[in-house]
Scaffold this active site. Structure first.
Site, PDB file in Angstrom:
ATOM      1  N   ASP A   1     -29.236 -78.044  30.710  1.00  0.00           N
ATOM      2  CA  ASP A   1     -28.608 -76.784  30.327  1.00  0.00           C
ATOM      3  C   ASP A   1     -27.101 -76.825  30.584  1.00  0.00           C
ATOM      4  O   ASP A   1     -26.647 -76.383  31.629  1.00  0.00           O
ATOM      5  CB  ASP A   1     -29.222 -75.626  31.116  1.00  0.00           C
ATOM      6  CG  ASP A   1     -30.733 -75.711  31.190  1.00  0.00           C
ATOM      7  OD1 ASP A   1     -31.246 -76.585  31.898  1.00  0.00           O
ATOM      8  OD2 ASP A   1     -31.386 -74.892  30.538  1.00  0.00           O
ATOM      9  N   THR A   2     -26.347 -77.354  29.655  1.00  0.00           N
ATOM     10  CA  THR A   2     -24.901 -77.504  29.808  1.00  0.00           C
ATOM     11  C   THR A   2     -24.298 -77.675  28.421  1.00  0.00           C
ATOM     12  O   THR A   2     -24.997 -78.011  27.470  1.00  0.00           O
ATOM     13  CB  THR A   2     -24.579 -78.739  30.681  1.00  0.00           C
ATOM     14  OG1 THR A   2     -25.255 -78.628  31.936  1.00  0.00           O
ATOM     15  CG2 THR A   2     -23.098 -78.901  30.943  1.00  0.00           C
ATOM     16  N   THR A   3     -22.976 -77.465  28.307  1.00  0.00           N
ATOM     17  CA  THR A   3     -22.314 -77.764  27.050  1.00  0.00           C
ATOM     18  C   THR A   3     -20.925 -78.321  27.329  1.00  0.00           C
ATOM     19  O   THR A   3     -20.480 -78.375  28.475  1.00  0.00           O
ATOM     20  CB  THR A   3     -22.259 -76.525  26.134  1.00  0.00           C
ATOM     21  OG1 THR A   3     -21.959 -76.937  24.805  1.00  0.00           O
ATOM     22  CG2 THR A   3     -21.213 -75.515  26.610  1.00  0.00           C
TER      23      THR A   3
ATOM     24  N   SER B   1     -21.464 -74.694  32.142  1.00  0.00           N
ATOM     25  CA  SER B   1     -22.921 -74.673  32.214  1.00  0.00           C
ATOM     26  C   SER B   1     -23.423 -73.424  32.915  1.00  0.00           C
ATOM     27  O   SER B   1     -22.664 -72.673  33.529  1.00  0.00           O
ATOM     28  CB  SER B   1     -23.371 -75.919  32.995  1.00  0.00           C
ATOM     29  OG  SER B   1     -24.771 -75.963  33.145  1.00  0.00           O
TER      30      SER B   1
END
Length: 544
Positions: free
Chosen positions: A363-365, A382
């Site tokens: 769960d990160t960008t 994130s």
């Protein structure tokens, strides 16, 4: 003379927002902030204004760099935490070391998993220091996406329905944990809305509109802060008004290393930059360009460097305000040469895990931006494993950063009040002959550093361009097995298995981090790379 600017990130809508800001006269920081805020709207499980992150900022000056620094906006544990508060609940650890499994999943989902929200303060600090356009102009695109809508993308939907095992909450559990999350993102039966479904988020549009007009003070010290804390505490969470009011962003110098004829600038602990530089130092002792790319010997070599860096990270790297991190030792060229000698002699390093086997969170960008003046931003942000909690009427998920803290007291990653967790995030800028050449980073849990590492090796040692480098098959070893994507041929992994290596084949063709970057070529020509494993794009625009 017309110049080029570029935004590369996993969400087309967010990249469009950054490009719009560049075309309106904004610089790289303006575009990065606009892109990041849009990402918090259009990719709600990957990041959020109540998340955390780390960003490299390089601003050109008349005679070199006017500024080259990191904005580290990590999410510290609430002041009400205790080091031993979960000591008796430990059941296991994720295979790659990114999180712990506790009885009752108290650290994994729900209000106790929430650490101090940091992203919004981090973005505002960046803009205040280096932005050119008014604050409300860079917030405006995110407000528009929230109010006017976007739709469910394939990569988003695939992530929503990806259900892990071994005690972790599923992404769908997080999506529908709160009533507001169910209403925003799920159908009446609780299943996620399908690809192409229009989405809007009026609650978040309202929050962002208030922030655009009044700044971030309401979020950290005012009416919004009151609503947030009252709700989280009503559910049993530890977040308090003092946590929000006292939170400040750390502005620090980059961590610098040398690989071949390049200077690699990356982030300080508790980020993953030290791991990246340690691996590069070890691998510099080998003629990688002469080896078969992704052949058995190449995988074996890189995997040992990855295991060594992972093991050292587990023992030594944490929040430097609480942990004495031996950077000089970890980044020693002599020490790296000794590790290289050990690898040549056949030594295999070991990574210890507590009852390993739980799935790896992702769960990160990330975003990478270069503007027409050569200013660069590389930012990874994130929610960690999202808590699933949304305060009614506000529209955004809170982070779940408490899930990565070690529940065992006395360790580098142990819980302490005000302490920030380790993150593998390592947004980086590579320089050649004193000028930026590569701007990159990735989401992907503890696989981030491994993905960034391989892209750099692909470009520097194997002569690949940006897109080819991020598209090449990847592998990782953050445990005692070698994890390979499904495009690594089986004849390669059979050789490794015959040699006694444990190999895990990931069913995905594109995995082990999702790298997005920009390569700056001669005459300012920009080449983008968007990882094919997500919905990403690398948009180029002409600017005056």
């Amino acid at each position: 003379m017309t110049k080029e600017a570029m935004v590369s990130c996993p969400q087309p809508e967010a990249a469009e927002s950054g490009i719009e800001v560049l075309r309106a006269g904004g610089n790289a920081v303006d575009a990065a902030v606009a892109t990041a805020l849009a990402q918090t709207v259009v990719d709600p499980l990957m990041c959020g204004i109540a998340g955390f992150g780390t960003a490299a900022v390089y601003m050109q000056g008349a005679a070199g760099a006017a500024a080259h620094e990191y904005f580290d906006f990590h999410a510290p544990a609430p002041l009400a935490c205790r080091e031993d508060m979960w000591a008796g609940l430990l059941e296991g650890e994720t295979k790659d070391g990114f999180g712990f499994i506790l009885k009752g999943r108290v650290n994994d989902i729900g209000p106790q998993s929430i650490a101090t929200p940091a992203t919004l303060r981090g973005l505002e600090a960046m803009h205040r220091a280096h932005g050119r356009l008014p604050w409300k102009d860079v917030v405006a695109p995110a407000i528009a996406w929230a109010a006017e809508g976007f739709f469910v993308r394939p990569g988003m939907h695939a992530f929503w329905i990806d259900e892990p095992t071994m005690g972790r909450a599923s992404n769908l559990d997080r999506l529908r944990y709160s009533d507001e999350g169910r209403a925003l993102y799920c159908r009446p039966d609780g299943s996620p809305k399908p690809i192409g479904t229009p989405l809007s988020n009026p609650g978040m549009a309202g929050v962002l509109a208030q922030v655009a007009e009044e700044g971030i003070a309401p979020f950290y010290e005012g009416e919004l802060a009151c609503r947030m804390v009252e709700h989280v505490q009503s559910l049993g969470g530890l977040l308090a008004r003092e946590d929000l009011a006292r939170y400040r962003v750390r502005r620090v110098a980059p961590l610098l290393g040398r690989y071949r004829d390049r200077t690699v600038a990356t982030n300080q602990p508790p980020g993953g930059g030290a791991m990246l530089l340690q691996m590069l130092n070890i691998l510099e002792n080998f003629p990688l360009a002469e080896m078969e790319h992704n052949g058995p010997d190449y995988l074996r070599l890189l995997s040992e460097a990855m295991k060594k860096a992972t093991s050292d990270k587990d023992r030594h790297i944490g929040d430097p305000a609480f942990v004495q991190v031996p950077l000089e030792e970890l980044l020693s060229k002599d020490g790296a040469a000794r590790v290289a000698d050990a690898i040549r002699a056949g030594q295999r390093f070991s990574v210890e895990r507590v009852n390993p086997g739980a799935p790896v969170p992702r769960d990160t960008t990330h975003l990478s931006v270069v503007d027409g003046e050569g200013n660069c931003v590389s930012m990874t942000h994130s929610l960690a494993m999202p808590s699933g909690v949304i305060t009614p009427g506000m529209g955004f998920f809170y982070n779940g950063c408490m899930g990565v803290f070690d529940p065992r007291p006395g360790r580098a990653g142990s819980i302490q009040p005000g302490k920030s967790r380790f993150t593998s995030s390592c947004p980086s800028i590579v320089f050649k002959d004193g000028r930026p050449e590569i701007v990159l980073g990735a989401p992907g849990g503890t696989q981030i550093a491994m993905g960034v590492l391989q892209v750099l090796l692909n470009m520097i040692d194997h002569g690949m361009g940006m897109q080819e480098a991020v598209s090449a098959p990847r592998f990782s070893s953050t445990s005692n097995s070698i994890d390979v994507c499904n495009r690594i041929p089986r004849h390669v992994t059979r050789v490794l298995q015959d040699g006694g290596c444990e190999v895990y084949r990931n069913p995905y063709n594109y995995t082990i981090g999702w790298v997005h970057g920009v390569q700056i070529a001669a005459y300012g020509r920009l080449h983008g790379g968007a990882d094919p494993g997500r919905d990403g794009v690398a948009y180029r625009t002409a600017v005056d």
